[in-house]
Design an enzyme around this catalytic site. Structure first.
Site, PDB file in Angstrom:
ATOM      1  N   ASP A 116      26.883  97.003 -58.468  1.00 15.17           N
ATOM      2  CA  ASP A 116      27.157  96.599 -59.851  1.00 15.17           C
ATOM      3  C   ASP A 116      25.965  95.892 -60.485  1.00 15.17           C
ATOM      4  O   ASP A 116      25.655  94.756 -60.123  1.00 15.17           O
ATOM      5  CB  ASP A 116      28.394  95.692 -59.873  1.00 15.17           C
TER       6      ASP A 116
ATOM      7  N   ASP B 277      24.893  99.935 -67.095  1.00 15.04           N
ATOM      8  CA  ASP B 277      25.817  99.292 -66.158  1.00 15.04           C
ATOM      9  C   ASP B 277      26.353 100.278 -65.138  1.00 15.04           C
ATOM     10  O   ASP B 277      27.093 101.204 -65.485  1.00 15.04           O
ATOM     11  CB  ASP B 277      26.972  98.682 -66.971  1.00 15.04           C
TER      12      ASP B 277
END
Ligand SMILES: *[C@@H]1O[C@H](CO)[C@@H](O)[C@H](O)[C@H]1NC(C)=O
Ligand SMILES: *[C@@H]1O[C@H](CO)[C@@H](O)[C@H](O)[C@H]1NC(C)=O
Ligand SMILES: *[C@@H]1O[C@H](CO)[C@@H](O)[C@H](O)[C@H]1NC(C)=O
Ligand SMILES: *[C@@H]1O[C@H](CO)[C@@H](O)[C@H](O)[C@H]1NC(C)=O
Ligand SMILES: *[C@@H]1O[C@H](CO)[C@@H](O)[C@H](O)[C@H]1NC(C)=O
Ligand SMILES: *[C@@H]1O[C@H](CO)[C@@H](O)[C@H](O)[C@H]1NC(C)=O
Length: 411
Positions: free
Chosen positions: A101, A284
């Protein structure tokens, strides 16, 4: 009711400028698996919108220690497609499967597989609270050894050990490789301390000469999991991209600037129809879709004819419309990156997974759930990142992107 979330305020001043470095040529490379959970697809768009809202709505509100737990109306399913790595913690190490992440910076374990404390575990007596919009983790902070690859063992790495984790079925935690400042206000009681990330420690402990990560993801046609990604700490893998890397500084526009935020413009097709004016958003790996603001999605629908499939929550095209679909041209740092018709569509083999019709083509370009102007107006998620090589440089606050063999692939 949607998730109530509170987020730490970014203190830009917490960012540490890269110090002069000893040049070494020792990037650390980890294989990354692309994991597909077909049953997780049903709530994909809702979950992605919840994450986008959480990321764009960081607040100074007090955290769970003084508030009630946030409540989630969104079922605690994990994402439909996610990229995971295996990391060892402790000595001897126990392996944990972690989501990669770039939109968060805490690394934690213990979901579905307990943290096995060995002699190297040090209890910091701090508790930890990380909120993701589509999930939450509450736990304790420990310092321990982290084994990235054979021979690369970070010492004294902060690790969260989950007591409660919601929204992370099928994985043991998160490898947070975003900017360190995102860890501000995740610890308690030392809420103003930030936590050195795994990448930051690899840099500080001399394993890598740049505080950055290069990521290679690849699209696949299959609905099965496959190990086709690569994470490179401390450098880039030049065999994974074509042409030159384009670097842009992290945008100064907030809240995008708290993440790997950039400015980009998008136009559509050979006529260069403007779709997205120069706006700030983020890149992201924790988001699946290519999310654009509601007003921009309306323009995209106008030029493509895409219809919202209310059952699925995704835009769809008929095969005839898809045959006429043109590329999106994404301009980042003065360079144009083509996002082809193939790139804009999910493989048909996934239609059944999200309850879609076999006769339609579903698009990865989706509504972020709010109008433009928020300072975090788009998210270039994994379906975008699978078409390019990308670089996350926390040391010098920049983002890099280059084309790959997958950019123009038509499979
Ligand atoms: C952020 O939160 C405020 C107040 O809770 C709300 O009014 C606003 O719409 C939210 N913004 C987004 C992008 O969700
Ligand atoms: C270990 O990390 C903590 C902060 O997480 C720091 O206070 C401490 O000095 C570090 N110890 C060593 C030996 O580096
Ligand atoms: C897949 O998602 C479902 C719910 O959507 C969840 O119950 C299940 O645990 C997940 N399976 C894996 C292997 O992650
Ligand atoms: C956390 O706070 C305690 C006291 O409250 C202090 O002794 C300790 O050094 C702090 N740790 C860090 C990493 O700031
Ligand atoms: C993938 O799709 C095929 C048919 O299209 C189906 O038989 C199979 O169960 C699916 N696998 C998963 C993991 O969803
Ligand atoms: C980036 O986008 C923001 C709006 O989100 C805008 O205010 C700013 O001027 C843009 N910066 C550049 C360099 O284009």
């Amino acid at each position: 009711m949607l998730a109530t979330v509170s987020f730490a305020l970014l203190l830009a001043s917490l960012r540490v400028l890269a110090s002069p470095i000893v040049v070494r040529d020792s990037p650390i490379t980890l294989p990354v698996a692309r994991r597909v959970n077909a049953t997780g697809a049903a709530n994909l768009v809702k979950m992605e919108q919840a994450r986008a809202r959480a990321l764009s709505n960081r607040s100074t509100a007090a955290k769970f220690h003084t508030n009630e737990l946030p409540s989630y109306s969104i079922p605690a399913t994990n994402q439909f497609v996610e990229y995971v790595v295996t990391v060892g913690v402790g000595s001897p190490p126990t392996d944990y499967l972690l989501v990669v992440d770039t939109g968060s910076s805490n690394t934690w374990i213990g979901n579905g597989k307990k943290y096995i404390k060995t002699a190297t575990a040090i209890d910091t007596k701090q508790s930890l609270d990380v909120e993701y919009g589509s999930g939450i983790m509450l736990g304790e902070e420990w310092l321990d050894e982290v084994h990235l690859t054979p021979g690369i063992t970070l010492t004294n790495q902060s690790i969260g050990a989950a007591l409660i984790a919601i929204g992370f079925d099928g994985v043991n935690g998160v490898l947070g490789i975003g900017p360190q400042a995102l860890t501000y206000n995740t610890l308690f009681p030392n809420s103003t301390s930030t936590i050195t990330t795994v990448t930051g420690n690899a840099f500080l402990q001399g394993f890598i000469d740049q505080n950055m990560v290069g990521i290679s993801f690849e699209p696949t046609n299959t609905n099965e999991s496959v190990t086709n990604g690569q994470l490179t700490f401390g450098g880039v893998d030049a065999t994974k991209y074509t042409g030159e890397l384009t670097y842009v500084p992290v945008t100064t526009t907030q809240p995008a600037g708290a993440y790997f935020g950039i400015n980009q413009t998008i136009s559509y097709g050979s006529e260069s129809v403007p779709i997205l004016p120069s706006l700030a958003g983020i890149v992201d790996t924790g988001t699946t879709l290519f999310l654009l603001p509601t007003d921009v999605i309306a323009k995209y629908q106008q030029v493509t004819g895409a219809q919202m499939d209310q059952n699925v929550g995704l835009l769809s095209l008929t095969p005839d419309q898809f045959a006429n679909l043109e590329s999106l041209f994404v301009n980042i740092g003065g360079q144009t990156f083509e996002f082809t018709p193939t790139a804009q569509a999910f493989p048909r083999s996934l239609n059944a997974a999200f309850g879609g019709s076999d006769d339609l083509v579903y698009l990865v370009v989706a509504d972020i759930g709010y109008e433009s102007g928020s300072g975090l107006d788009f998210i270039n998620g994994m379906t975008f990142l699978e078409r390019f090589y990308t670089v996350y440089d926390a040391g010098t606050h920049r983002f890099g992107i280059a084309t790959t063999a997958s950019t123009y692939a038509t499979n």
